[in-house]
Each structure stands twice: as structure tokens, then as C-alpha cells.
Design a protein around this motif. Sequence first.
Motif, PDB file in Angstrom:
ATOM      1  N   ALA A  94      56.780  -4.238  32.306  1.00 23.50           N
ATOM      2  CA  ALA A  94      57.464  -4.101  33.711  1.00 23.50           C
ATOM      3  C   ALA A  94      56.914  -5.712  34.155  1.00 23.50           C
ATOM      4  CB  ALA A  94      57.486  -3.547  34.871  1.00 23.50           C
ATOM      5  N   THR A  95      55.517  -6.285  33.725  1.00 21.74           N
ATOM      6  CA  THR A  95      54.560  -7.117  34.096  1.00 21.74           C
ATOM      7  C   THR A  95      55.121  -8.628  32.961  1.00 21.74           C
ATOM      8  OG1 THR A  95      53.138  -6.834  32.913  1.00 21.74           O
ATOM      9  CG2 THR A  95      53.050  -6.535  35.470  1.00 21.74           C
ATOM     10  N   GLY A  96      56.094  -8.248  32.517  1.00 25.69           N
ATOM     11  CA  GLY A  96      56.370  -9.186  31.379  1.00 25.69           C
ATOM     12  C   GLY A  96      58.197 -10.043  32.440  1.00 25.69           C
ATOM     13  N   GLY A  97      57.570 -11.152  31.427  1.00 27.58           N
ATOM     14  CA  GLY A  97      59.063 -11.932  31.927  1.00 27.58           C
ATOM     15  C   GLY A  97      59.677 -11.325  32.475  1.00 27.58           C
ATOM     16  N   VAL A  98      60.857 -10.984  31.800  1.00 24.73           N
ATOM     17  CA  VAL A  98      61.841 -10.483  32.018  1.00 24.73           C
ATOM     18  C   VAL A  98      61.821  -9.096  32.617  1.00 24.73           C
ATOM     19  CG1 VAL A  98      64.291  -8.474  31.029  1.00 24.73           C
ATOM     20  CG2 VAL A  98      62.959 -10.917  29.503  1.00 24.73           C
ATOM     21  N   GLY A  99      60.522  -8.087  32.386  1.00 24.43           N
ATOM     22  CA  GLY A  99      60.636  -7.456  33.146  1.00 24.43           C
ATOM     23  C   GLY A  99      59.954  -7.731  35.352  1.00 24.43           C
ATOM     24  N   GLY A 100      59.596  -8.931  35.348  1.00 25.13           N
ATOM     25  CA  GLY A 100      59.325  -9.102  36.248  1.00 25.13           C
ATOM     26  C   GLY A 100      60.651  -9.356  37.148  1.00 25.13           C
ATOM     27  N   VAL A 101      60.826 -10.469  36.582  1.00 27.50           N
ATOM     28  CA  VAL A 101      62.827  -9.973  37.780  1.00 27.50           C
ATOM     29  C   VAL A 101      63.767  -9.168  37.400  1.00 27.50           C
ATOM     30  CG1 VAL A 101      64.612 -11.976  37.542  1.00 27.50           C
ATOM     31  CG2 VAL A 101      63.073 -12.978  36.220  1.00 27.50           C
ATOM     32  N   THR A 102      63.615  -8.223  36.030  1.00 33.32           N
ATOM     33  CA  THR A 102      63.978  -6.608  36.487  1.00 33.32           C
ATOM     34  C   THR A 102      63.642  -6.087  37.622  1.00 33.32           C
ATOM     35  OG1 THR A 102      64.860  -7.162  33.831  1.00 33.32           O
ATOM     36  CG2 THR A 102      65.455  -5.171  35.112  1.00 33.32           C
ATOM     37  N   VAL A 103      62.698  -5.618  37.817  1.00 33.51           N
ATOM     38  CA  VAL A 103      62.828  -5.107  38.684  1.00 33.51           C
ATOM     39  C   VAL A 103      62.823  -4.835  40.290  1.00 33.51           C
ATOM     40  CG1 VAL A 103      59.894  -3.873  40.251  1.00 33.51           C
ATOM     41  CG2 VAL A 103      60.217  -4.080  37.649  1.00 33.51           C
ATOM     42  N   PRO A 104      62.549  -6.282  41.196  1.00 33.13           N
ATOM     43  CA  PRO A 104      62.899  -6.979  42.183  1.00 33.13           C
ATOM     44  C   PRO A 104      64.727  -6.392  41.807  1.00 33.13           C
ATOM     45  CG  PRO A 104      61.209  -8.457  41.040  1.00 33.13           C
ATOM     46  CD  PRO A 104      61.459  -7.374  39.936  1.00 33.13           C
ATOM     47  N   LEU A 105      65.077  -7.493  41.030  1.00 32.80           N
ATOM     48  CA  LEU A 105      66.999  -6.795  41.383  1.00 32.80           C
ATOM     49  C   LEU A 105      67.282  -5.564  41.599  1.00 32.80           C
ATOM     50  CD1 LEU A 105      67.790  -9.708  38.416  1.00 32.80           C
ATOM     51  CD2 LEU A 105      68.093  -9.828  41.175  1.00 32.80           C
ATOM     52  N   LEU A 106      66.280  -4.727  40.251  1.00 31.16           N
ATOM     53  CA  LEU A 106      66.787  -3.055  40.723  1.00 31.16           C
ATOM     54  C   LEU A 106      66.197  -2.983  42.018  1.00 31.16           C
ATOM     55  CD1 LEU A 106      65.971  -2.500  37.229  1.00 31.16           C
ATOM     56  CD2 LEU A 106      67.902  -2.361  38.098  1.00 31.16           C
ATOM     57  N   ALA A 107      65.104  -2.597  42.567  1.00 35.81           N
ATOM     58  CA  ALA A 107      64.505  -2.491  43.587  1.00 35.81           C
ATOM     59  C   ALA A 107      65.410  -2.757  44.660  1.00 35.81           C
ATOM     60  CB  ALA A 107      63.742  -2.994  43.977  1.00 35.81           C
ATOM     61  N   ALA A 108      66.079  -4.744  44.802  1.00 32.01           N
ATOM     62  CA  ALA A 108      66.951  -4.428  46.227  1.00 32.01           C
ATOM     63  C   ALA A 108      68.380  -4.225  46.080  1.00 32.01           C
ATOM     64  CB  ALA A 108      67.307  -6.484  45.993  1.00 32.01           C
TER      65      ALA A 108
END
Length: 52
Positions: free
Chosen positions: A12-26
Motif C-alpha cells: 500500500a505504500t508503493g506507487g500504485v498502492g499509494g494511489v489506490t488506497v485513497p481512491l478506494l477510501a473515497a
Amino acid sequence: MQPGETVLVIGATGGVGGVTVPLLAAAKAHVIATAGAADEEGVEEHRNENRR
């Protein structure tokens, strides 16, 4: 994906994960995220951002 669904994000702290987590939360998903021990500070930042 529907709001309330559970999603596991590995790295989750990588490049893709760092973008994915906030999008999923939103999208109102229940996010379970993993990261290496070296990324503990980054995980705390994501956790605090998503609690706001």
C-alpha cells in the motif's frame, strides 16, 4: 465495486498502492492494506488521512 466492499491492497505504500488506497477510501470501500516494516510511517499517514 460497491461501497462497503472489502479490498486487500498489498504494498500500500508503493506507487500504485499509494494511489489506490485513497481512491478506494473515497469510494467508501473497507480497505485492508499491507506494507513492509520499513514503511510503517507511511502507513500511519494513510491511516490518519482516511480517518478525517
